[in-house]
Design an enzyme around this catalytic site. Structure first.
Site, PDB file in Angstrom:
ATOM      1  N   GLY B  86       0.827  -1.196   0.000  1.00  0.00           N
ATOM      2  CA  GLY B  86       0.000   0.000   0.000  1.00  0.00           C
ATOM      3  C   GLY B  86       0.864   1.250   0.000  1.00  0.00           C
ATOM      4  O   GLY B  86       1.973   1.251  -0.529  1.00  0.00           O
ATOM      5  N   LEU B  87       0.329   2.294   0.614  1.00  0.00           N
ATOM      6  CA  LEU B  87       1.016   3.586   0.682  1.00  0.00           C
ATOM      7  C   LEU B  87       1.415   4.098  -0.693  1.00  0.00           C
ATOM      8  O   LEU B  87       2.538   4.524  -0.913  1.00  0.00           O
ATOM      9  CB  LEU B  87       2.254   3.493   1.579  1.00  0.00           C
ATOM     10  CG  LEU B  87       1.964   3.355   3.072  1.00  0.00           C
ATOM     11  CD1 LEU B  87       3.259   3.251   3.851  1.00  0.00           C
ATOM     12  CD2 LEU B  87       1.140   4.515   3.575  1.00  0.00           C
ATOM     13  N   CYS B  88       0.495   3.973  -1.630  1.00  0.00           N
ATOM     14  CA  CYS B  88       0.790   4.525  -2.941  1.00  0.00           C
ATOM     15  C   CYS B  88      -0.437   5.248  -3.467  1.00  0.00           C
ATOM     16  O   CYS B  88      -0.800   5.136  -4.625  1.00  0.00           O
ATOM     17  CB  CYS B  88       1.252   3.436  -3.899  1.00  0.00           C
ATOM     18  SG  CYS B  88       0.225   1.980  -3.869  1.00  0.00           S
ATOM     19  N   GLY B  89      -1.088   5.974  -2.597  1.00  0.00           N
ATOM     20  CA  GLY B  89      -2.231   6.760  -3.021  1.00  0.00           C
ATOM     21  C   GLY B  89      -3.377   5.869  -3.453  1.00  0.00           C
ATOM     22  O   GLY B  89      -3.598   4.802  -2.877  1.00  0.00           O
TER      23      GLY B  89
END
Lengths: 149, 307
Positions: B86-89
């Site tokens: 995750g952590l990709c918008g």
């Protein structure tokens, strides 16, 4: 007027291996080796597993090609290989280890569970790698002659 | 009213987060660079392959290759390319949403799914879609053998008649800031798709060497080739390779897009952290000042009292 040079391009899905002007190319065609000189008639062929060599002036370079296709035109040769390595890139120790592994596997031919084709193919790959690496000049002395399987 | 100490703690925690997001941004930038290089490196092969396919196609009269067999689309397979992390918008959410749209739009068809990437798999599994296969932990660093494996599975299912069509949904890498969601049909292969130009400007600044221009010019005039093997045989052997390169390209694009999305997301997170720290510092100073003022008043009024 015939072109003087061939533009040789060897590409694999992952990278462009060779892009050079050369005088002569030898390709491992599926039905045998093909020698290509500048001015060759347009040709398309499938490639087998084998050695590709090309000459630039007086120097000859070697690479290994694992299946693919080649397109030949009077002034260029394009090789689409599934995999290809330059002679100097070949990891000889790995190839040797692979050869030993494959030979060991093929030696116990009674054992039914071995994958015959895979082992033969692995042996072939290892042998051709060693052969090309030897011609590449890097360690010619270290690689002994090996009988064909 | 938060005390001075509370503010100090908040600021420290935001700073820590900021350090992490900044580091992630740099990592993503480096990976993006690599992924982009791979996209470029894969182009010559795809381009030359199309040229050979095109020329072989002109020689082949009947297209009865199993990978071109058109059947009514009863059973459809969808490859969903998402990220593993995750952590990709909105990167993963977008692909999943697009995949859902696709699936919901085909209520009367039997659907199979193969997610590539952990995030897509988890989301689709939660929704009780039938997953016929999965590939995880391959999207961060895409290698050709993986694409080959995926393609082999898809081809096997298609030629066995298990599936009538195969689609892919993935993020196409347009630029660092723009990803474009794409739904593409992988199988059956349309002969017309070879006539289209090779995948070109996905992000502009590709190394367009001399090979590009000369081979493009050559494609115009058909050459009468000698065929070492029959054109049909070569054509037939090229088609699976073609599918592989299509899958490979989509995976590379998706991977590059993921790193780009992560980079942008982490960049804005870092900026937000800077802003937050500024605000907190301002508040903290106000609180500190108020405390000092109060103490002075207390001292002064206390002195007045004793005097």
């Amino acid at each position: 007027m015939l072109p003087e040079f061939l533009q040789l391009e060897v590409v694999t899905p992952e990278r462009q291996l060779i892009a050079e002007s050369v005088n002569e190319v030898q390709l491992p065609g599926l039905d045998g080796y093909l020698g290509i000189l500048p001015g060759h008639a347009a040709l398309i062929t499938e490639l087998g597993l084998g050695e590709l060599s090309y000459r630039k002036g007086k120097e000859t370079f070697y690479a290994i090609v694992f299946h693919g296709f080649a397109e030949v035109l009077p002034d260029r040769v394009i090789v689409l290989a599934e995999r290809a390595e330059r002679a100097e890139e070949i990891d000889i120790n790995r190839a040797r280890a692979a050869r030993e592994r494959a030979e060991k596997r093929l030696a116990q031919r009674e054992a039914a569970e071995i994958d015959w084709d895979r082992a033969t193919f692995a042996l072939q790959r290892a042998l051709i790698r060693l052969q090309v690496a030897a011609k590449g000049g890097a360690v010619a002395a270290q690689v002994e002659q090996h009988p064909a399987p | 009213m938060p005390t001075l100490l509370d503010f100090r703690r908040r600021i420290r925690s935001v700073k820590n987060t900021q350090q992490i997001t900044r580091a992630m941004k740099f990592v993503a930038a480096a990976r993006l660079r690599r992924a982009q290089d791979k996209v470029f490196a894969a182009r010559p092969y795809a381009r030359h392959m199309l040229a050979v396919l095109r020329s072989a196609m002109a020689r082949v009269e009947a297209f009865d290759h199993p990978l071109m067999a058109r059947r009514p689309e009863q059973r459809v397979l969808l490859l969903v390319m998402s990220g593993d992390r995750g952590l990709c918008g909105a990167f993963n959410a977008n692909v999943i949403r697009k995949a859902m749209e696709f699936l919901r739009g085909r209520p009367e068809q039997t659907l199979g799914l193969i997610p590539l990437g952990k995030k897509g798999r988890d989301a689709l599994r939660k929704q009780k879609w039938s997953l016929v296969g999965e590939y995880i932990n391959i999207m961060a660093r895409v290698e050709y053998p993986q694409a080959r494996e995926v393609a082999a599975q898809v081809i096997a299912r298609y030629t066995a008649g298990e599936m009538d069509a195969v689609y892919m949904v993935y993020n196409e890498f347009k630029s660092v800031l723009v990803q474009r969601l794409t739904v593409e049909r992988l199988l059956p292969i349309e002969p017309e798709s070879f006539l289209a130009e090779a995948p070109q400007a996905t992000s502009g600044e590709g190394p367009s060497g001399p090979a590009e221009t000369s081979s493009a010019g050559r494609a115009e005039s058909p050459v009468d080739y000698i065929y070492e093997q029959t054109a049909a045989a070569i054509f037939g052997h090229l088609l699976p390779r073609f599918v592989e390169t299509q899958v490979f390209r989509a995976m590379l694009e998706s991977s590059a897009a993921e790193h780009a999305a992560r980079m942008t997301a982490m960049d804005s997170a870092t900026n937000n952290a800077v802003e937050l720290i500024d605000q907190l510092t301002l508040h903290m100073n106000k609180v500190r000042q108020a405390a000092i003022t109060r103490e002075i008043i207390e001292v002064v009024s206390g002195a007045a009292w004793t005097a």
